[in-house]
Motif scaffolding. Structure first.
Motif, PDB file in Angstrom:
ATOM      1  N   ARG A 187     -41.266 -52.580  68.408  1.00  0.00           N
ATOM      2  CA  ARG A 187     -40.917 -52.514  67.255  1.00  0.00           C
ATOM      3  C   ARG A 187     -39.305 -52.211  67.870  1.00  0.00           C
ATOM      4  N   ILE A 188     -38.724 -51.763  66.822  1.00  0.00           N
ATOM      5  CA  ILE A 188     -37.224 -51.791  66.734  1.00  0.00           C
ATOM      6  C   ILE A 188     -36.639 -50.149  66.665  1.00  0.00           C
ATOM      7  N   VAL A 189     -36.243 -49.729  68.263  1.00  0.00           N
ATOM      8  CA  VAL A 189     -35.053 -48.110  67.743  1.00  0.00           C
ATOM      9  C   VAL A 189     -33.910 -48.260  67.478  1.00  0.00           C
ATOM     10  N   ALA A 190     -33.472 -47.806  67.113  1.00  0.00           N
ATOM     11  CA  ALA A 190     -31.956 -47.254  66.425  1.00  0.00           C
ATOM     12  C   ALA A 190     -31.836 -46.229  66.462  1.00  0.00           C
ATOM     13  N   THR A 191     -30.856 -45.845  66.749  1.00  0.00           N
ATOM     14  CA  THR A 191     -29.688 -44.550  66.674  1.00  0.00           C
ATOM     15  C   THR A 191     -28.884 -44.002  65.886  1.00  0.00           C
ATOM     16  N   THR A 192     -28.888 -43.243  64.846  1.00  0.00           N
ATOM     17  CA  THR A 192     -27.658 -43.033  64.127  1.00  0.00           C
ATOM     18  C   THR A 192     -27.609 -41.325  64.412  1.00  0.00           C
ATOM     19  N   GLU A 193     -26.365 -41.137  63.789  1.00  0.00           N
ATOM     20  CA  GLU A 193     -25.581 -39.996  64.596  1.00  0.00           C
ATOM     21  C   GLU A 193     -26.420 -38.648  64.098  1.00  0.00           C
ATOM     22  N   ARG A 194     -27.569 -38.683  63.242  1.00  0.00           N
ATOM     23  CA  ARG A 194     -27.966 -37.941  63.505  1.00  0.00           C
ATOM     24  C   ARG A 194     -29.663 -37.746  62.960  1.00  0.00           C
ATOM     25  N   THR A 195     -30.881 -39.183  63.084  1.00  0.00           N
ATOM     26  CA  THR A 195     -31.707 -39.337  63.140  1.00  0.00           C
ATOM     27  C   THR A 195     -32.440 -40.609  63.946  1.00  0.00           C
ATOM     28  N   ILE A 196     -33.332 -40.928  64.546  1.00  0.00           N
ATOM     29  CA  ILE A 196     -34.280 -42.185  65.178  1.00  0.00           C
ATOM     30  C   ILE A 196     -34.103 -42.720  64.101  1.00  0.00           C
ATOM     31  N   ILE A 197     -34.669 -44.776  63.981  1.00  0.00           N
ATOM     32  CA  ILE A 197     -34.569 -45.185  63.262  1.00  0.00           C
ATOM     33  C   ILE A 197     -35.981 -45.804  64.148  1.00  0.00           C
ATOM     34  N   VAL A 198     -37.121 -46.093  64.128  1.00  0.00           N
ATOM     35  CA  VAL A 198     -37.742 -46.802  64.155  1.00  0.00           C
ATOM     36  C   VAL A 198     -39.026 -48.625  63.335  1.00  0.00           C
ATOM     37  N   TRP A 199     -38.268 -49.136  63.400  1.00  0.00           N
ATOM     38  CA  TRP A 199     -38.414 -50.637  62.673  1.00  0.00           C
ATOM     39  C   TRP A 199     -39.468 -51.758  63.340  1.00  0.00           C
ATOM     40  N   ASP A 200     -40.978 -51.670  62.634  1.00  0.00           N
ATOM     41  CA  ASP A 200     -40.970 -52.938  62.402  1.00  0.00           C
ATOM     42  C   ASP A 200     -41.167 -54.095  61.875  1.00  0.00           C
ATOM     43  N   TYR A 201     -40.333 -54.899  63.596  1.00  0.00           N
ATOM     44  CA  TYR A 201     -39.368 -56.025  62.345  1.00  0.00           C
ATOM     45  C   TYR A 201     -40.498 -57.190  62.539  1.00  0.00           C
ATOM     46  N   LYS A 202     -41.311 -57.472  63.087  1.00  0.00           N
ATOM     47  CA  LYS A 202     -43.008 -58.560  62.624  1.00  0.00           C
ATOM     48  C   LYS A 202     -43.572 -58.302  61.213  1.00  0.00           C
ATOM     49  N   ALA A 203     -43.093 -57.547  61.158  1.00  0.00           N
ATOM     50  CA  ALA A 203     -43.619 -56.904  59.273  1.00  0.00           C
ATOM     51  C   ALA A 203     -43.502 -57.899  58.208  1.00  0.00           C
ATOM     52  N   GLY A 205     -43.678 -59.864  54.437  1.00  0.00           N
ATOM     53  CA  GLY A 205     -43.390 -59.591  53.169  1.00  0.00           C
ATOM     54  C   GLY A 205     -42.865 -57.609  52.458  1.00  0.00           C
ATOM     55  N   SER A 206     -43.356 -57.361  51.720  1.00  0.00           N
ATOM     56  CA  SER A 206     -41.993 -55.788  51.486  1.00  0.00           C
ATOM     57  C   SER A 206     -42.136 -54.499  52.211  1.00  0.00           C
ATOM     58  N   SER A 207     -43.667 -54.624  53.071  1.00  0.00           N
ATOM     59  CA  SER A 207     -43.385 -54.096  54.338  1.00  0.00           C
ATOM     60  C   SER A 207     -42.769 -53.848  54.928  1.00  0.00           C
ATOM     61  N   GLN A 208     -41.450 -55.353  54.836  1.00  0.00           N
ATOM     62  CA  GLN A 208     -40.550 -55.933  55.787  1.00  0.00           C
ATOM     63  C   GLN A 208     -39.297 -54.975  55.864  1.00  0.00           C
ATOM     64  N   GLU A 209     -38.987 -54.580  55.109  1.00  0.00           N
ATOM     65  CA  GLU A 209     -37.530 -53.170  54.731  1.00  0.00           C
ATOM     66  C   GLU A 209     -37.999 -51.968  54.664  1.00  0.00           C
ATOM     67  N   ASN A 210     -39.848 -51.376  55.582  1.00  0.00           N
ATOM     68  CA  ASN A 210     -39.898 -50.423  55.630  1.00  0.00           C
ATOM     69  C   ASN A 210     -39.546 -49.687  57.400  1.00  0.00           C
ATOM     70  N   TYR A 211     -39.130 -48.586  57.269  1.00  0.00           N
ATOM     71  CA  TYR A 211     -38.836 -48.366  58.685  1.00  0.00           C
ATOM     72  C   TYR A 211     -39.047 -46.935  58.346  1.00  0.00           C
ATOM     73  N   PHE A 212     -39.355 -46.249  59.906  1.00  0.00           N
ATOM     74  CA  PHE A 212     -39.735 -44.893  59.833  1.00  0.00           C
ATOM     75  C   PHE A 212     -38.497 -44.184  60.435  1.00  0.00           C
ATOM     76  N   VAL A 213     -38.268 -42.813  59.713  1.00  0.00           N
ATOM     77  CA  VAL A 213     -37.402 -41.987  60.265  1.00  0.00           C
ATOM     78  C   VAL A 213     -37.587 -40.951  60.550  1.00  0.00           C
ATOM     79  N   ILE A 214     -36.866 -40.540  62.214  1.00  0.00           N
ATOM     80  CA  ILE A 214     -37.465 -38.714  62.539  1.00  0.00           C
ATOM     81  C   ILE A 214     -35.428 -38.537  62.383  1.00  0.00           C
ATOM     82  N   ARG A 215     -36.604 -37.195  61.564  1.00  0.00           N
ATOM     83  CA  ARG A 215     -35.067 -36.251  61.671  1.00  0.00           C
ATOM     84  C   ARG A 215     -35.623 -35.177  61.723  1.00  0.00           C
ATOM     85  N   PRO A 216     -34.336 -33.770  61.917  1.00  0.00           N
ATOM     86  CA  PRO A 216     -33.538 -34.127  62.265  1.00  0.00           C
ATOM     87  C   PRO A 216     -33.234 -33.889  63.684  1.00  0.00           C
TER      88      PRO A 216
END
Length: 1089
Positions: A187-203, A205-216
């Motif tokens: 999976r792809i992990v990205a960081t914003t200023e306040r969160t961690i994004i984990v995205w399954d790029y292999k998904a 259909g519609s689940s392709q736009e889904n990602y997990f947000v770890i906060r705060p």
């Protein structure tokens, strides 16, 4: 006046001392140049006399004082090592160049550049938001994918061709600061200023736009990297740097992003996860922002840099995050913006706002081992090219500087001048080692290719201005000689590709050279021209030594030389040459030591008209003149009857000799010749005979509808294995084809396969070619099986594309059409290695074919052991010479396209061409590149092993035969004399005996569908063949029928119960749908007759 005189005397003394230092420096340079030349020539140099860089630097300091910089001395010494014959000047030792242009301007030659800025490629990300910038770029080498994350939330995945595979938009209010790839979780992990994004790029259909947000998060996240340890499965560690100086470690598992949670929230685009549910630790390591964080697997530690001047760089293991023990800290003024680690050089390179690149040893944090100065603005990014040992640094003004990490010298400076003033900053930079690209991210993605990649793939290889006539390889000097039709001789170094020297117009003005040869010692080479003149040269210096002048009565092109061969003479002071003229005449030339003139001493008589008359064997006799000197081949005459009819040559039929080869070993003194009409002639100077080995049918008949060149023999070679090589070959089990097969195991396919990387079949090819080098230095006991030397074999390359092998008696051993993409292409050149294990062939369309012949030469010459291993296209035009350099395991090819090229013999991968600016890299690398005029990939030939050949294959399955079932008697199983054993019962079943191979029937077998839903989708649809139950032995239970309670209590004599039992059996059969099989023969005793 006294003061002026003293000044004059001091100046004069300084000038005199400086002149002495210059004289000493010239002598030092001469010693180094002589040493490097001897090393290139392969001569032994005593260790005490060897001048390495340390000795050279100490000597220079003694001559000019301590003011001489180490960097300048390194550049000068490297120049001497690369090209000892290059012009040098003393001022270069002080960093000054004698040309009008400065050092940087002299390096701006396009072909001397490391990166070719003029070939920059640009990718604009579509769909990105207005004034968005690429904040982070990450390369995934194992997948050959590129991840680009923009500041406003667009994450894009690119393939190797920089085409978008997938992308997603992160709808977070804060900006993205970094990204990386979770190798275990995929999976792809990205960081914003306040969160961690984990995205399954292999998904999909519609689940392709889904990602997990770890906060705060406690602080603003600035950078991220992934730690993928080899002992972890379905788990990754994430290192984060924030604005508080903390380094955070988060551990994420596959269970944290399970399917149940994803399905329950499918409608929402992002799924929020609490950060407190993840295992995390953190430690404050800096007093300012953490600008960059990396995990260095080679050192098994992580590194983080900060703007803190005291704790600028921290290098420690992951365990230090869990405790409060002291850590390794590197301090530098104004901190560090970025850093990188070079594995080969084992140095860490840092850069920051002080505009200085510092090189640190990982274990020495007190003082850097080197500094690189030159940037005028703050350094923002640093990357390394491990293969070429380069460091690329980037400043905030978009100025790139390329440094050599070994010599600490500046190689290239370039500036990205495109873009508006507000788009000046580049936020990310990486080096793609898979494709040789420097990739940067600003508001667009820019890619700068390596110059060598562009040279190899875009520029046409160019060795000579005209087509090449001759190419030779000197294995003792490890140098290559090429001659073009413009009569320019060039000598090249094999290992680097540098030109050593060249000779212009060696035989006079506008005299074309057509042939050349190198003697067995490698110290001499001979050249032959179209006007018949021959010259012998010193190979090391290019000095002319002997010459055969042109005769006064010679006509133009009458004595044009097609081929030259050095012969072995008993007297070392004399030189012997065997020449073949275009008219087919074979002559011997002698050169004495004290005479600069060459002399033709004899000429072989023309035997073709006599052989044409039907006499296939002609005896020879010694010439009448007295030859007191020992010559390699005696002068002979033909013993022909006076009244023997000789056919007059038809001018429409070309019968001249086109190619020759000689064999001069103990027991054999032979000359083989191939003619234009396909006749093979063998001169035997031991038996004093000349015979016709082969004559194609119809070679003396003129057919206007057919090509007159169809029978031509383009090249001929003797295949002879010396006793030493035969002994090695017999002891070398690697070269045995059977053992090669057994060691490799069964292979999957037979035929050809195109491959651009290493494959499983390379083991055989590499073992065959490496066999000789592996056996050097080994002493084997005498083998009686190879005591008798095998007779030589002839191999011929034909115009019709066939490769044929013959015995010297004329028996055809092998007739093969080499496999290429386009078969039946005329073969033009042959070459065999010293131990006769590898045979190379080049053809008219630029293909090179590699054969393994080591096992084939052993009697009884099994043609199955003659194997083609590899074929690849080396040129777009005709190959005139192909050579195999055994010491370097490379193949040299020369073509009429004017280029001489280098290839890896094991896989046919391209190394480069003679005449390119960069040095050759002969190491086996994963880079696969092709010249711009070649588009075909190498073709690798695979063969099945003995295991797959013996594997039984079933063409048809067995089916039920109704006719065989009816013919069998159910009582036959009861009346056997010997009762069947338990394991024989299965074989006696009537049902299995009724199975047979399918036959062609006019109508299909009668069957019905069971429609049993309980049996499942497979067994519920199988056809069941129903037969009547036997009329006798009805009291026995049947396999598959359910035994009813009533049957166990029934009496056989009562008809009613028997009828009831029969009904019950029918119902159970219909319910269970299994065939009835009688087991009477296994339970009843034998009934005596």
């Amino acid at each position: 006046m006294n003061i002026k005189n003293e000044k004059r005397l001091s100046i004069a003394l300084q000038v005199q001392n400086f002149k002495k230092a210059l004289n000493g420096f010239e002598k030092l340079v001469e010693r180094v140049v002589a040493q490097k030349r001897d090393e290139r020539a392969g001569l032994f140099v005593q260790k005490e006399d060897t001048i390495d860089y340390d000795k050279f630097y100490v000597a220079v300091q003694e001559l000019f004082g301590p003011d001489v910089k180490n960097q300048d001395v390194k550049c000068f010494y490297r120049k001497l090592c690369n090209n000892p014959d290059a012009p040098v000047d003393w001022c270069e030792i002080f960093g000054y160049f004698s040309s009008e242009e400065d050092s940087l301007t002299s390096q701006m030659d396009e072909e001397n550049m490391v990166f070719l800025v003029s070939r920059k490629q640009r990718v604009v990300i579509s769909g990105s938001r207005r004034r968005d910038v690429i904040k982070c770029i990450v390369k995934i080498p194992q997948l050959d994918l590129l991840i680009a994350a923009s500041q406003k939330g667009l994450i894009t995945i690119f393939n190797s061709q920089m085409r978008v595979l997938t992308s997603t938009n992160v709808t977070e209010t804060s900006w993205i600061t970094g990204c990386d790839y979770l190798s275990h979780l995929k999976r792809i992990v990205a960081t914003t200023e306040r969160t961690i994004i984990v995205w399954d790029y292999k998904a999909q259909g519609s689940s392709q736009e889904n990602y997990f947000v770890i906060r705060p998060m406690d602080h603003c996240l600035l950078c991220v990297c992934v730690v993928s340890l080899p002992n972890q499965f379905c788990r990754d560690d994430i290192l984060l740097g924030d604005d508080g100086g903390f380094v955070n470690r988060y551990t994420v598992n596959s269970e944290d992003f399970g399917l149940k949670q994803a399905k329950s929230r499918r409608k929402s685009q992002s799924q929020i996860l609490e950060s407190k549910n993840f295992k995390s630790i953190k430690r404050k390591l800096h007093n300012d922002w953490v600008m960059k964080i990396r995990y260095i697997s080679a050192l098994n530690c992580f590194g983080s840099c900060s703007l803190d001047s005291v704790h600028s760089l921290v290098l420690e293991s992951l365990k230090r995050l869990e405790d409060h023990l002291p850590v390794r800290e590197f301090s530098m003024p104004r901190g560090a913006n970025t850093f990188c680690y070079c594995v080969k050089a084992n140095v860490i390179v840092t850069g920051g706002d002080d505009k200085v690149l510092r090189l640190w040893h990982p274990n020495i944090s007190t003082k850097p081992v080197g500094k690189l100065v030159g940037h005028m603005f703050s350094i923002t990014e640093i990357v390394t090219n491990e293969k070429d040992q380069l460091v690329i640094s980037l400043s905030s003004a978009k100025v790139f500087r390329v440094w050599d990490i070994q010599t600490l010298s500046l190689l290239q400076v370039f500036h990205d001048s495109q873009g508006r003033t507000g788009d000046m900053q580049i936020y990310s930079m990486i080096y793609d080692s898979n494709h040789g690209m420097l990739i940067t991210g600003s508001n667009v993605i820019d890619m700068y290719p390596l110059t060598r990649i562009i040279q190899d793939t875009k520029q046409v290889p160019h060795t000579h201005e005209r087509e090449i006539n001759v190419m030779l390889y000197n294995k003792y000097f490890r140098q290559v000689l090429t001659i073009c039709s413009e009569s320019i001789i060039k000598v090249w170094e094999l290992e680097t590709g540098l030109q050593i020297y060249q000779i212009l117009e060696p035989h006079g003005f506008n005299v074309e050279l057509t042939s050349a040869a190198i003697d067995e010692t490698g110290f001499l080479f001979a050249t032959g021209a179209y006007n018949g003149t021959v010259k012998i040269w010193d190979f090391g210096s290019g000095q002319e030594m002997k010459v055969l002048a042109e005769g006064k009565d010679w006509k133009e092109d009458e004595h044009c030389l097609r081929q030259l061969i050095f012969l072995k003479g008993q007297e070392k002071q004399q030189n012997w040459l065997l020449t073949l003229e275009r008219t087919g005449k074979i002559k011997m030339i002698q050169g004495k030591e004290d005479d600069t003139c060459l002399v033709v001493i004899w000429e072989l008589p023309d035997v073709v008209p006599i052989l044409q008359g039907g006499n296939h064997l002609v005896h020879l006799k010694m010439a009448t003149k007295d030859n007191s000197m020992a010559i390699p081949f005696p002068e002979v005459k033909l013993m022909v009857e006076k009244n023997f009819p000789q056919h007059t040559n038809d001018p429409a039929i070309s019968m001249e000799v086109n190619c020759i080869d000689f064999l001069q070993v103990e027991g054999y003194t032979l000359i083989a010749a191939g003619t234009l009409n396909g006749v093979i002639i063998l001169w035997n100077f031991v038996t004093f005979t000349v015979k016709e080995v082969y004559r194609p049918e119809g070679c003396f008949i003129v057919d206007p509808d057919l090509d007159p060149k169809r029978f031509r023999i383009n090249d001929i070679l003797f295949l002879f294995r010396t006793p030493e090589c035969a002994r090695r070959s017999s002891q070398d089990s690697i070269c045995s084809s059977s053992q090669c097969d057994s060691s490799k195991g069964p292979q999957s396919s037979k035929g050809s396969k195109q491959s651009i990387h290493d494959s499983e079949a390379e083991g055989t090819r590499v073992d065959v070619m490496m066999g000789e080098q592996q056996l050097v230095g080994k002493k084997y006991p005498e083998d009686t099986s190879v005591a008798d030397v095998q007779p030589p074999v002839l191999v011929t390359a034909h115009e019709d594309g066939h490769l044929r092998l013959w015995t010297i008696e004329g028996r055809l051993l092998k007739d093969m059409l080499p496999f290429t993409k386009h078969s039946a292409i005329s073969l033009t050149s042959l070459y065999v290695d010293s131990c006769t294990r590898i045979l190379l062939a080049g053809n008219m369309e630029g293909h090179v074919i590699l054969f393994s012949i080591g096992s084939f030469l052993d009697p009884p010459h099994d043609e199955k052991k003659f194997k083609q291993l590899l074929a690849w296209r080396a040129h777009s035009l005709e190959i005139i010479q192909v050579v195999y350099a055994e010491d370097k395991q490379v193949v040299l090819t020369a073509s009429i396209d004017g280029s001489a090229r280098l290839w890896h013999a094991s896989n046919g991968h391209y190394c480069g061409y003679f005449g390119q600016r960069r040095f050759f890299d002969l190491s086996q690398t994963s880079d696969f590149i092709l010249p711009c005029d070649v588009t075909e990939c190498p073709i690798e030939i695979k063969e099945e092993s003995k295991f797959t050949e013996k594997k039984q294959k079933y063409e048809y399955p067995l089916v039920f035969d109704q006719q065989r079932w009816k013919k069998m008697n159910s009582m036959s199983l009861l009346f056997k004399r010997v009762p069947p054993k338990a394991f024989e019962v299965e074989h006696d079943f009537k049902f299995f005996k009724s199975l047979s191979s399918p036959k062609i029937r006019k109508r299909p077998l009668e069957s019905f569908m069971t429609e049993n839903k309980e049996a499942g989708i497979v067994f519920g649809s199988l056809p069941i063949y129903r037969v009547q139950s036997p009329t006798s032995l009805r009291f026995l239970p049947l396999i598959g029928s359910e035994i009813q309670k009533e049957s166990s209590d029934g009496i056989p004599g009562k008809k009613g119960h028997v009828q009831h039992e029969k009904t019950q059996h029918g119902k159970s059969l219909k319910r269970h749908l299994l065939p009835q099989i009688n087991l009477a023969s296994s339970f009843f005793p034998v009934i005596p007759k």
